[in-house]
Every structure is written in C-alpha cells, then in structure tokens.
Design a protein around this motif. Structure first.
Motif: not given
Lengths: 484, 484
Positions: B360-361, B130, B126, B363-364, B357-358
């Motif tokens: 902040s998402s 990104i 993932q 999904s983290y 970005e990861m």
C-alpha cells in the motif's frame, strides 16, 4: 510429591477418600459453595477439584442436583457414544460448517463455536516481541524460503521437546507445516488415494472431515468413548470389514470429547495397526493441554516401524495466527517432504524462527504449566454454568484436556436450527452434525468452546443457548405428540 | 516521453535506426566496449540497451561474434521450441529435482539453480522493519488465524494494485495463500480430479510439474515460443484432441523462457478457452518484472466469465521467505475458499499484514521501478558472460522479464550429467529435463538463475559450467563418431 495447586491437593484428597470407600458410590458430595466455605477455599478451587475428579471418572455431575460419587461401571451423564458404524461414507460440506466459518470473521458474535483461546491466555504478546526482535536484527530474514523439511532451528526445538513427550526424535524426523491442518492434509495425501477409506473417531473435529472430503476420501466412523477415546473393538471390526488406508485419531484431549486414551489402549491400537498394516495419523494439537498428571505420551512413543505420522502445532498453546505446525512422518518422511514442496513450497521464516526461539526458552514450560491451570479452571466454570442453566436431561462431557465441551440436549432438538437461531442473536456455537460425515448423527449435540474468559457477555450467551434449546425441545415434544 | 534511464534512451535510439533501415538486417552492431567508449557511456548501459533490443527481437547475439540486426522472420539463436506434443503424460519426480532441492539448502553452493533474488536487491530489510513495528504495536496479532479468504488489509492492497495490472478487482475477488505454489495447488484441485489432463507450456517451471504429478494429474505439453509464449495453433490441436481440464500458463515473463505473450495472443487464448470451456490457471509471479514498457496485462484482464484463476505472490519482488501469495479465482471463489480452509486453514497474520502495508505504500512502486532496472542489467550481464564463455553453437534466450536464462548447449550434452558434475564442484544449475514431464526433452538445455550479482565467484562458476559443457560435448561427439 504434593501438588503446587490447592485444587489438585483437594482433588487428590477426595479421590483417596473415594478409593478408600470413605465416600460411597452413588453418594452426594457437598455442594461447591458449602465445601468452599467449610474448607476456606475459593469457589473456583472447588469447581476445579470436582472437574478433575469428573475427568478421572470418580465423580459425576447431575444437572441441577449436584455432584455424586460414580458407580464404577456407569458412564453417568456424559454424552453417549454413537452406535458403531463400519460403512464408508463420503463426507459433505454442510451449511453448519459454512455458518461456523462465516461467524468466525464477525467480531460482533460471541465466539463459542471455534476452539480459540483468548490472546491474554496465550503468550501472543511475548511471541510478537521475539518476532519483532528477530525482524530488526536479521535483515536478510525472508530473503530465501525454507524448503522442506523446513527451518532447522524449529526442527531442533521440536526434537528437544519430543523428549518430554516421551517420543524422542531428532531434527531429521520433522517437517514444518502451515499448522496441523496442512500436516494432516499432507499425511492423508501420502497414505491414501481418492476413493480410499480412512477411519476417524466419532464424533471428530469437523476440520478433519472437511480435509478428508476435499481429498475425495471416504470415512469409516468408529465410536469414541467420552473418557477413553476410540472404541478398539469397533475399530477392529472396521479394519476387518473394509480396506482402510489410515486411522486418523486424536488420543490426547480429543476434539470434541476431551477424552484421553489410556496407555494400554494406545499400545493396543498400535498393535492393531501393525496387524492390519495401516498407518496412524495422530493429531496431537491438544497434547500439552491435559489437566492432570504427566503429559500423555503420543501413540508415536510406541512406533517401532515408522507407521505413525504425528501432527502438531502451537495454535492451541501459543498463537493460532502464526500457523506454525509440524509433522513427524516416520517412514513417510521423503513423501511428505516432496508433497510439502509441491503443495506450498515452504513455510514463512519469521514466524517459524520466533516459535523456535519461544519453544527453546525456559519460559515456554512455565507458560504451559500456567496455561493448563487456567484452561482447566475455565472449562470447569463453563461446565458449571451449562449444568446450572441448560434443560433437565442435558448431558455434558467432563473433558480431561483441551477447552471444548460436548453437550447432548434432551428431546428432539436439531442443533443446526439452534445454531442458526443463536447466530441470528449474535452467538456462535458448533452444531453436533458437523462432527460426523453422516449428517443425521449428533443432531441433538453441540460443541461449546471455553476459550474466552467467562465474562457476563458469555454468561448471557449461555443463557440464550439454554433458552433456545429449551424452546426447541418443547416444540420438538409438541411436534412429537402431534404426529403420534 | 523520454525515459529516465540512459540504456532505455540508447535502446530507443538504436531501435529507431533499425526501424528506419539506417541499420540494415544482418548488419553487425558496434561491440559493447567500442560503443561505450564512443558515446561516453558505461559498458553496463550499452549491455542493457542491447539486451532490450534483443528482448524486442530487433537484434540478436551470436556467440563469440557480437550483436547483429535480426532478419524479421528469423528466430536467431534463441533455443528452439520443442516439437509439438498432444499426448497426456504422467510427470515423475526426477533425480534432477531432488538434487536441485538438496543444493538449495547448502550455503556452500553457488546458487544458479533456483530463481531467488539477492536479499540486497529485494526490499527484505524494509519489509522486516514493517513486520517488527507491527509485532511491537499489535500485541494481539496472531491470537486468531485469518481463515479464508484471508486478511482484509492484504486483499484490499491487492485490489488497489489490480487497477495498475489492468485487471481491476475488489477485495472480495482474492483469497490469500502460502505463496503462488499453494495458489496453483488450490486452483488445480478446484478444476481437476486425479487422472484428468491439464495443458502446460513446454518448457515450464518444474515446480508446476511437481504439483501436477503430486495431484495425480496428467499433462499435455504444448510448445512455447521463446519470445511470445505458448503456441496457440498447437494449443488448439491439443484442446481438440484430448479432454483438457485446465490451461496452466505463464503469459508474462514465463519461467524458464522469459517470453511475454502479445495482447492479441492473450485475447486469442482466452477465446480458445471459452470455446472449449476450459479454465485458465494463470501464473503471474513475474508480472512485475518485465524489462520494458508498461506492465503487461494478465489474461485475467480479458476474463468476462470468471474462468481465469490468477495466481501471484511477492516471492520474486519482496521476500520469498514471507510466503505471501494469492489467487483471484473468478467463478471458483467459493471452491477455493473451502479448499484453502481444508488444506491449511489460514495464512499467518504477521507476514500478511507486513506485505499489505508494503504494497500500500508509495515506496513499493519506486522499489519495483528500481528492481526492474537492476534485474534487467543483471540478466544482460549474465547473458554476456554466457555468450563469451560457453561453447560455439550455444543458444541463449533473450528474456523480456524475470531473471533466468534458458540455454541450449551444442552437441549431445546431457545436462543431468552436467548438473551432477557441477554440483560436485559446488555449482548448482537447473537441468533442462526437469522442465518437461517427458524426461528426454530438453536434455541439452539448462536454466541459469541471474538472481545473484555477477561477482567473481559467479563468473568462476560460469566458467566451470562452460568447461564442463565443452568437455561433455566433446565426449558426446567422440561417442557419436565411435558408434557411427
């Protein structure tokens, strides 16, 4: 073999004329515009040809007068080398560097301080496409780190390139680093302990001085010549006077002078290092960016006993933000691997793989040929502008590679004050004092980066610097009169 | 609030029964298979529930006997803490570490030495997607480097996450680094000079000892408890006995013990540091990988005067090969920024942006919840296997987080010899002596990484280690008899 480029053909033709005596020493050359008109060439072509001839020392520019054939023994109007110094000094972080770093992060500032090339000039977009493809294709990429010596594909690509440097090595001779800065940090840590002294050129890149200071080392500053680099006689004196743990040198397109050491000087430097049993830390980041002729060989090419630690990166040719660097540490291979492991464990996989792929592709050599051409032209244009605008008596380097100009202003100008005032008006420059551990040195000098295309915004910025310099020189002269 | 996971429900139920006295101290629990059958649960669920109870100290595993309710004052069969030591030692690079690093790069070796998680367990794919999207979209990405403090998007993402750590900070409190290793290097360089002594836990991660050694520092090793971390009384003695420049500690899921310091112990450690005016270098790389309950707060949460330098990375939760780390250096912010600049100039843009970005998402957080569950289960299964296969008298840690087991073998087994023999048969382990600067310590201990799924190949590797250990113990016993 005739050159591909008109400016190189013109430079060769004029050079021949000078060598033959057809153009006599001290004689004035035609103005750029006149020659361009006469020969039906662009102004840029003539500017670049003159720049090449300056670089090789055949002609010189005199501010507001034009170009003249040089007298062979004369150094002309290039900034003067410093008086020699063999006293070990502890460098200090200055306000000048702090201001420079702060300005780096401000997009509103015209960036003439730090040595970055414009993204359009670099191959950043192509490198990003390679990285994107790798990241899509290799789903496990990044799942392990690449502990020292680092990614095999990158080291193999470097080994192949080292043949064209004239210093052929194998993949086992390299360790991947976070840019050349980490390479130099590791090199210094491998050969010196806090309190030890190392030789640097004077002037030298302020980042090297910062690294040395942060490691608790002392520097002995040896004068460098604007065209030929470190002064070997002064270096010899320094080696005799003080125990020296390393010679840190940038023989090819030195920052800030743009000098290139002749091959015999490199051989002599290596011989000196052998005689005094001192390692050489060679900073080669501008190695691919010389304007004329073959890529100069690094001192590493002369290295018979592994005492040269060659440091490089792609920050000046591909993408500073990838932070891909390397060191070929010779006999210090094991120490460097261990230090790298203990200092930052490994380098990122994705960026290293993308650079490895780019370095291995045929397009990299094409890119380098184009880049040298573009950079040479850009530096020549900046230099023209500086000579046309700056106060009478300004001395400007004639770099033979890289993309910075080293400028000495007339009068008692303090370029730290100039930096402060220019920054207040939105223009960043690198003041001379930060290029020496002895802060009083080079106080009338500054370094200008020619990394951005010479846009009207840059031209206005150069005008501003010229006016501020004029103003400070006038005040300095008045101050001098008042105190006399 | 009932837990989402069956194993947590089961652990809570059994824990209640123990607290109530329904299961008495010293009593044997049902075997894993029996309980799974009785309750119609999977074996894995029961294994994990038992592991949780072990982690909290309510039950203990006895090799080849099963699980028992613990006596409250008893430390059971966890490896014993070392005798205390307050003598400053200069750590040395050992053969054990050299072998471990060499094995890292050999894909033919079963990797039970280094603490890496399997790419399938991490979110590497993932994160790569990104990165690919960023590299395609932002053509100028990489054209400039991000000098310290580093990428703003990354620092903002960390600031947001720091709220959930219980130690809220702003983007101005972070400096981006090349993994936690560079963070710790910078922290040590900021607070100590060569020859100075720093406190570490014993045992501690060998990488920290390497970094300390390479910087010319000395260590004072303070015993750590397998469940609660550094021994505060011994720490107090150390601080009184020797000038100490820093306390290097891993309060959350320590490597190799898997211990978690209770909150009151963290407060007490901070108070001790204030009283003796010593900075704390807090290694938080396993902070997100605790098996039960809320994420423990770092000591940084108690920091009132900026003496805690919190070091972290995504190497244990997202992608080791991205080398994205950070430091929140408190009052040392300026020093750390300057040191970072001088040591490696900047971090790569692409990898930092992708991680920002990861992080902040949404999904983290989901990924972390899943990851904790998977890791806890994997550690429990490895532990079961070790208890079932290893010689009688083997002591195995019951980690409360992270993914390594710390094992003490019975008899006079030298795990450096064990490492060498296992490696010759294609299995890598981390021998105990490398976890201490005093090489003779922990000679019968080893660390096993549970980062790979427990495949048949891994099970065979564990068998091999067990047999080699048995063999070495038998020889050791014979040797002992012969010399008696």
């Amino acid at each position: 073999m005739p050159s591909d480029y008109l400016y190189e053909q013109l430079a060769a033709e004029l050079g021949d004329a000078i060598e033959r005596g057809a153009l006599r020493a001290g004689g004035k050359l035609p103005s750029v515009r006149r020659l361009a008109e006469d020969r039906a060439l662009s102004v840029a072509t003539v500017v670049q040809a003159y720049s090449v001839l300056e670089g090789t020392g055949l002609i010189e520019a005199r501010p507001k007068s034009g170009y003249f054939v040089r007298r062979r023994t004369d150094d002309g109007d290039a900034p003067r080398p410093p008086r020699k110094s063999v006293t070990a000094t502890r460098p200090a972080v200055s306000d000048g560097i702090a201001r420079l770093i702060a300005a780096l992060r401000d997009p509103g500032v015209v960036p003439l301080a730090a040595a970055y090339l414009d993204p359009g000039t670099l191959k950043v977009a192509q490198l990003n496409r390679i990285a994107a493809a790798l990241a899509r294709e290799v789903s496990t990429l990044g799942a392990r780190d690449d502990t020292p010596p680092g990614l095999a594909t990158l080291r193999r690509a470097l080994a192949r390139r080292s043949i064209s440097w004239g210093a052929p090595m194998t993949e086992h001779d390299f360790v991947a680093t976070i840019g050349a800065t980490e390479a130099i940090t590791l090199a210094l840590r491998a050969v010196a302990r806090p309190g030890d002294a190392v030789v640097v050129e004077s002037p030298t890149y302020f980042g090297i001085l910062q690294t040395i200071e942060a490691l608790g080392l002392k520097v002995v500053e040896v004068p460098a010549h604007p065209r030929t680099g470190i002064d070997l006689a002064a270096l010899h004196d320094a080696l005799k006077a003080t125990p020296i743990r390393a010679i840190v040198t940038m023989p090819t397109a030195a920052n800030p002078l743009g000098s290139i050491m002749p091959d015999d000087a490199k051989a002599a430097l290596y011989a000196l290092a052998v005689r005094h049993d001192v390692p050489i830390i060679e900073d080669d980041v501008y190695g691919e960016l010389c304007f004329d002729g073959a890529r100069p060989r690094p001192i590493k090419a002369w290295d018979k006993d592994g005492r040269v630690l060659l440091c490089g990166s792609v920050s000046k040719t591909l993408a500073p933000g990838y932070r891909v660097g390397w060191i070929a540490p010779g006999r210090y291979q094991d120490d460097i691997e261990r230090l790298k492991f203990s200092q930052s464990l490994a380098c990122p996989t994705l960026t290293g793989m993308a650079v490895a792929e780019m370095l291995s592709s045929g397009s990299y050599d094409r890119h380098l040929r184009r880049l040298r051409h573009v950079v040479a032209g850009q530096v020549a244009r900046y230099r023209e502008e500086v000579l046309a605008r700056f106060p009478d008596g300004t001395r400007v380097s004639a770099p033979r590679g890289g993309f910075v100009l080293w400028i000495e202003l007339p009068g008692a100008v303090d370029t730290l004050v100039l930096q402060e005032r220019a920054l207040a008006r939105g223009v960043a420059i690198a003041p001379g004092p930060i290029f020496s551990a002895r802060q009083q040195r080079f106080s009338a000098c500054l370094r200008l980066s020619c990394g951005q295309p010479l846009t009207p915004r840059v031209a206005t910025a150069l005008d501003l610097i010229a006016h501020l310099a004029q103003d400070l020189a006038a005040r300095g002269a008045r101050g001098h009169r008042a105190s006399a």
